[in-house]
Design a protein around this motif. Structure first.
Motif, PDB file in Angstrom:
ATOM      1  N   UNK A  75      42.575  43.793  47.152  1.00 44.56           N
ATOM      2  CA  UNK A  75      41.990  45.073  48.078  1.00 44.56           C
ATOM      3  C   UNK A  75      43.240  46.580  47.549  1.00 44.56           C
ATOM      4  N   UNK A  76      44.365  45.966  47.996  1.00 43.22           N
ATOM      5  CA  UNK A  76      45.481  46.644  47.566  1.00 43.22           C
ATOM      6  C   UNK A  76      45.506  47.476  46.328  1.00 43.22           C
ATOM      7  N   UNK A  77      44.377  46.902  45.868  1.00 42.10           N
ATOM      8  CA  UNK A  77      44.804  47.428  43.963  1.00 42.10           C
ATOM      9  C   UNK A  77      43.687  48.463  44.159  1.00 42.10           C
ATOM     10  N   UNK A  78      42.769  47.905  44.593  1.00 31.98           N
ATOM     11  CA  UNK A  78      41.089  48.231  44.631  1.00 31.98           C
ATOM     12  C   UNK A  78      40.259  48.222  45.932  1.00 31.98           C
ATOM     13  N   UNK A  79      40.727  49.166  46.434  1.00 29.72           N
ATOM     14  CA  UNK A  79      39.878  49.234  48.239  1.00 29.72           C
ATOM     15  C   UNK A  79      38.242  49.118  47.867  1.00 29.72           C
ATOM     16  N   UNK A  80      37.963  49.553  46.957  1.00 34.25           N
ATOM     17  CA  UNK A  80      36.177  50.021  46.717  1.00 34.25           C
ATOM     18  C   UNK A  80      35.553  48.307  47.106  1.00 34.25           C
ATOM     19  N   UNK A  81      36.620  46.732  46.373  1.00 23.98           N
ATOM     20  CA  UNK A  81      35.571  45.796  45.843  1.00 23.98           C
ATOM     21  C   UNK A  81      35.074  44.835  47.400  1.00 23.98           C
ATOM     22  N   UNK A  82      34.005  45.917  47.986  1.00 27.93           N
ATOM     23  CA  UNK A  82      33.350  44.882  48.817  1.00 27.93           C
ATOM     24  C   UNK A  82      32.930  43.516  49.117  1.00 27.93           C
ATOM     25  N   UNK A  83      33.198  43.301  48.090  1.00 30.59           N
ATOM     26  CA  UNK A  83      32.660  40.952  47.715  1.00 30.59           C
ATOM     27  C   UNK A  83      34.153  40.717  48.051  1.00 30.59           C
TER      28      UNK A  83
ATOM     29  N   UNK B 114      56.201  43.808  35.419  1.00 32.83           N
ATOM     30  CA  UNK B 114      54.922  43.841  35.605  1.00 32.83           C
ATOM     31  C   UNK B 114      53.740  44.010  35.136  1.00 32.83           C
ATOM     32  N   UNK B 115      54.040  44.686  34.402  1.00 34.10           N
ATOM     33  CA  UNK B 115      52.769  45.241  33.874  1.00 34.10           C
ATOM     34  C   UNK B 115      52.446  44.142  33.004  1.00 34.10           C
ATOM     35  N   UNK B 116      53.351  43.633  32.407  1.00 30.96           N
ATOM     36  CA  UNK B 116      53.009  42.602  31.632  1.00 30.96           C
ATOM     37  C   UNK B 116      51.718  41.018  32.570  1.00 30.96           C
ATOM     38  N   UNK B 117      52.086  40.710  33.403  1.00 26.47           N
ATOM     39  CA  UNK B 117      51.632  39.791  34.149  1.00 26.47           C
ATOM     40  C   UNK B 117      50.167  40.580  34.841  1.00 26.47           C
ATOM     41  N   UNK B 118      49.041  40.316  33.727  1.00 29.32           N
ATOM     42  CA  UNK B 118      48.230  40.308  34.460  1.00 29.32           C
ATOM     43  C   UNK B 118      47.275  40.176  35.825  1.00 29.32           C
ATOM     44  N   UNK B 119      47.638  38.924  35.911  1.00 29.58           N
ATOM     45  CA  UNK B 119      46.836  38.774  37.241  1.00 29.58           C
ATOM     46  C   UNK B 119      47.504  39.378  37.886  1.00 29.58           C
ATOM     47  N   UNK B 120      48.722  39.701  38.413  1.00 32.84           N
ATOM     48  CA  UNK B 120      49.360  40.019  39.595  1.00 32.84           C
ATOM     49  C   UNK B 120      48.405  41.293  39.025  1.00 32.84           C
ATOM     50  N   UNK B 121      48.638  42.080  38.737  1.00 29.40           N
ATOM     51  CA  UNK B 121      47.549  43.251  38.605  1.00 29.40           C
ATOM     52  C   UNK B 121      45.932  43.457  38.011  1.00 29.40           C
ATOM     53  N   UNK B 122      45.058  42.871  38.691  1.00 28.60           N
ATOM     54  CA  UNK B 122      43.967  42.940  37.749  1.00 28.60           C
ATOM     55  C   UNK B 122      43.405  42.350  39.830  1.00 28.60           C
ATOM     56  N   UNK B 123      42.542  43.547  40.226  1.00 32.45           N
ATOM     57  CA  UNK B 123      41.662  42.836  41.731  1.00 32.45           C
ATOM     58  C   UNK B 123      40.641  41.574  40.786  1.00 32.45           C
TER      59      UNK B 123
END
Length: 184
Positions: free
Chosen positions: A64-72, A28-37
């Motif tokens: 948002x699950x990965x980074x709830x601070x992304x207001x846009x 999973x860590x290899x798939x950056x698309x799935x872990x990059x907000x």
């Protein structure tokens, strides 16, 4: 002569390996698309432009699950919900956005004239006002539009929308009075 194998994504190549609970986190860590907000936000933006609002909601939700601070991202997801007619979720996202902007505005290093944050606040208020209007809550919608126009008085479309919502609120009030008189 054998035909060449079709090109598969890295994720598809390792499906059988993902069943192993020890290897799955590493794969999973290899798939950056799935872990990059940020990547997910961009993907959501692409879906939004193509009017695939459900897919955009999914991409924004994962971001948002990965980074709830992304207001846009929260703002954009609210726009998708509005386009889908999911007014309750639109209002929830707009409420969350406006509360987060209030918290950010209360910080010691806040800049009250930050145009990016003001723009997000105007969008949040206008979207929430539109959703409330579609729910028939014209008084609440009017309040949101008045605040939005107060922040961006030179936006002609926003001013025109305020006029329309004012007319709707006035009509709703007159109807309420007429219904009360009819009931007597």
């Amino acid at each position: 002569v054998r035909a060449p194998h079709p090109v598969r994504s890295a994720k598809a190549k390792h499906v059988h390996l993902r069943r192993n609970p020890t290897l799955k986190p590493q794969l999973d860590a290899m798939d950056i698309e799935d872990s990059d907000p940020t990547w997910l936000k961009g993907k959501g933006d692409d879906f939004y432009r193509c009017r695939d609002y459900r897919a955009a909601v999914n991409a924004y939700t994962t971001a948002l699950e990965l980074n709830p601070e992304l207001l846009p991202v929260l703002s954009n997801r609210g726009a998708c919900y509005l386009a889908l007619g999911d007014l309750v979720h639109c209002i929830e996202d707009c409420d969350a956005l406006l509360m987060a902007l209030d918290r950010e505005g209360m910080s010691t290093d806040a800049n009250p004239s930050d145009l990016r944050l003001i723009g997000m606040r105007v969008k949040g208020l206008a979207r929430r006002g539109t959703a409330k209007c579609q729910q028939g809550s014209y008084g609440e919608a009017l309040g949101d539009y008045q605040r939005a126009v107060g922040l961006s008085p030179s936006d002609p479309s926003l001013v025109a929308d305020l006029r329309k919502v004012f007319g709707l609120a006035k009509c709703a009030e007159l109807k309420k009075q007429a219904d009360a008189l009819l009931g007597e």
